[in-house]
Design a protein around this motif. Structure first.
Motif, PDB file in Angstrom:
ATOM      1  N   UNK A 235     -12.745 -35.050  38.708  1.00 24.23           N
ATOM      2  CA  UNK A 235     -12.457 -35.372  37.299  1.00 24.23           C
ATOM      3  C   UNK A 235     -11.027 -34.946  36.950  1.00 24.23           C
ATOM      4  N   UNK A 236     -10.640 -33.799  37.478  1.00 17.96           N
ATOM      5  CA  UNK A 236      -9.260 -33.324  37.271  1.00 17.96           C
ATOM      6  C   UNK A 236      -8.286 -34.290  37.942  1.00 17.96           C
ATOM      7  N   UNK A 237      -8.647 -34.655  39.154  1.00 21.00           N
ATOM      8  CA  UNK A 237      -7.828 -35.576  39.944  1.00 21.00           C
ATOM      9  C   UNK A 237      -7.629 -36.904  39.221  1.00 21.00           C
ATOM     10  N   UNK A 238      -8.688 -37.427  38.637  1.00 21.79           N
ATOM     11  CA  UNK A 238      -8.614 -38.698  37.918  1.00 21.79           C
ATOM     12  C   UNK A 238      -7.618 -38.604  36.765  1.00 21.79           C
ATOM     13  N   UNK A 239      -7.690 -37.499  36.027  1.00 23.25           N
ATOM     14  CA  UNK A 239      -6.758 -37.304  34.918  1.00 23.25           C
ATOM     15  C   UNK A 239      -5.320 -37.244  35.437  1.00 23.25           C
ATOM     16  N   UNK A 240      -5.116 -36.468  36.493  1.00 22.43           N
ATOM     17  CA  UNK A 240      -3.759 -36.320  37.036  1.00 22.43           C
ATOM     18  C   UNK A 240      -3.232 -37.651  37.566  1.00 22.43           C
TER      19      UNK A 240
END
Ligand SMILES: *Cc1c(COP(=O)(O)O)cnc(C)c1O
Length: 484
Positions: A235-240
């Motif tokens: 989820x963090x990766x998607x945002x980044x």
């Protein structure tokens, strides 16, 4: 995190390792007592594996870096790691995050692949052997089996509802050929399988029997905290990724929309939000079994009048959603969690207060999508975007289309359409088929072809075809253990 605790008693759990190996040795579930605030923009230059290392460090989970590295090497087998696919032409930008590029083509691989390796390594270090149980509604089973196949010091027994999965999902389990794996079809639905498993995990006679054989008992379901951390990072990766693509600047809010069943995936998004990821709302999407939607919209979790209904999105055919307990802990603390879980058990219902509902809704919104809308969404997205989504992902895209959102959205895609060929054919051509195999043939005529691994399944021998009644389970497991 520093501290892991039991969601119902608040007592400390000694280590991440312990939580991973012995998830059922507590009253409730393992949860972080609190979460640190993180500036995730510092993760921007990192690759996926490095970012996962950073998250483990931030959470103060003490694992030898080499061990974690070894576990994370599994991602090199993935076709891609959680890429975003842009769908154009909507009023606000929407990106489908494809968590489906692992070996079993479902998002469960994202966590279960590294989890299996980590588990086996820790068991070997301690010179212990484990029987790992898993109950599945269709995707957890294949992902667990694929992860643990031939891993030292582990045996896996996988329970699935005999008539509750797609043919492809059943074949993914039944064709698994490794001496440490056992697959059993249960007469009942997923909630039955899950509750039978819970009973077995607390059955002292069964544990004593395993102990005689030198085996510890563990479980790979999403109640295992060892899976949860691997479900935060993407989820963090998607945002980044959105930042890297210039869609948002770091700090701008987004929405994350998650097709939900046991609430493990959405919980990962919630933990990321708690740590400071700029997420405005997490949209929890359910199918006709909309107990979660009712809960997020009214604060009432009510099983009384409900019976599980079969749908085209079987991984969401769940009424007792285990990870809600972790959410209750995070928002309301251990005493209230204990109270709600107790009420659910005795009255089959609990209700949040108005102010509790308000704090819940500060983070979440929720929608449901029935089968008709699910199928028409698959057809519409394919027609307008030439992009084929599975029935679970379709429920979230349906919710997106009905949302008045001005915020960029990430819609989480949880499986490949090819695991649900029958539903796909029905959606695209309104055509019934006898099973997935026949549906794949018909889809091929339309120029729609599944990945090679799905084709290969159809020709593999079905090694595990046994089914059993819920009451016969432990004797079947005993008989299998005798043969090892
Ligand atoms: C497991 C699964 C879900 C539900 O995820 P939870 O973490 O249980 O909420 C949704 N879609 C697919 C394809 C799944 O396999």
């Amino acid at each position: 995190m520093a501290l892991l605790v039991d969601s119902r008693s608040g007592t400390t759990i000694e280590s991440f390792e312990r939580a991973l190996l012995h998830p059922s040795h507590m009253r409730g579930l393992c949860v972080p007592q609190s979460l640190p605030q993180v500036d995730f923009s510092t993760y921007l230059p990192l690759g996926y594996v490095q970012a996962t290392h950073a998250l483990f460090q931030t959470l103060e989970i003490n694992l030898e870096p080499a061990l974690l590295d070894h576990a994370l090497a599994c991602y090199s087998k993935f076709e891609a790691i959680a890429p975003l696919h842009a769908l154009c032409g909507f009023k606000t930008p929407v990106y489908v995050q494809e968590l489906l590029h692992g070996p079993t083509l479902a998002f469960k691989d994202m966590a279960l692949q590294p989890f299996g390796i980590l588990f086996s390594q820790l068991a070997q270090q301690r010179q212990e052997k484990y029987l790992i149980m898993v109950a599945t509604s269709g995707d957890t089973g294949p992902a667990t089996l694929a992860s643990f196949a031939n891993l030292p010091n582990t045996r896996v027994c996988c329970l699935y509802p005999a008539r509750g999965t797609s043919l492809i999902q059943a074949l993914q389990m039944q064709t698994m050929d490794a001496p440490n794996l056992k697959v059993l079809g249960l007469e009942g639905n997923f909630d039955d399988a899950q509750s039978t498993l819970k009973t077995l995990l607390h059955d002292e006679a069964f544990q004593a029997h395993l102990a005689q054989k030198g085996l510890h008992l563990s479980v790979a379901n999403s109640i295992n905290f060892g899976r949860v951390v691997f479900q935060i990072i993407y989820h963090i990766w998607g945002y980044l990724d959105l930042v890297r693509m210039g869609v948002v600047s770091y700090g701008d809010p987004i929405k994350i929309m998650v097709p939900s069943g046991n609430f493990g995936n959405a919980l990962g998004a919630f933990y990321a939000k708690q740590m400071g990821l700029p997420v405005e709302k997490i949209s929890v999407v359910s199918n006709v079994n909309d107990v979660l939607t009712e809960f997020f919209n009214t604060g009432v979790y009510d099983l009384k009048a409900r019976r599980l209904q079969k749908s085209h999105s079987p991984a969401m055919d769940i009424l007792v959603s285990s990870n809600i307990e972790r959410l209750l802990y995070a928002l309301f603390g251990p005493a209230r969690t204990q109270e709600c879980m107790q009420e659910l058990q005795t009255q089959r219902r609990y209700a949040l207060t108005f102010s509790e509902l308000q704090s819940l809704q500060a983070h979440f919104e929720s929608f449901s999508c029935n089968d008709a809308h699910c199928l028409s969404t698959i057809a519409r997205i394919y027609r307008d975007h030439h992009y084929l989504v599975d029935p679970h992902t379709a429920t979230a895209l349906y919710a997106y289309e009905h949302l008045e959102s001005h915020t960029p959205c990430v819609v989480v895609s949880t499986a490949s359409w090819s695991k649900f060929a029958q539903s796909t054919l029905l959606a695209l051509c309104q055509e019934e088929s006898t099973d997935d195999a026949q549906a794949l043939v018909k889809l091929a005529k339309l120029g729609i072809h599944p990945p090679a691994c799905i084709h290969e399944l159809l020709d593999k021998p079905r090694i595990h075809q046994q089914t059993c009644a819920l009451t016969e389970l432990s004797s079947h497991i005993d008989a299998w253990l005798e043969t090892l």
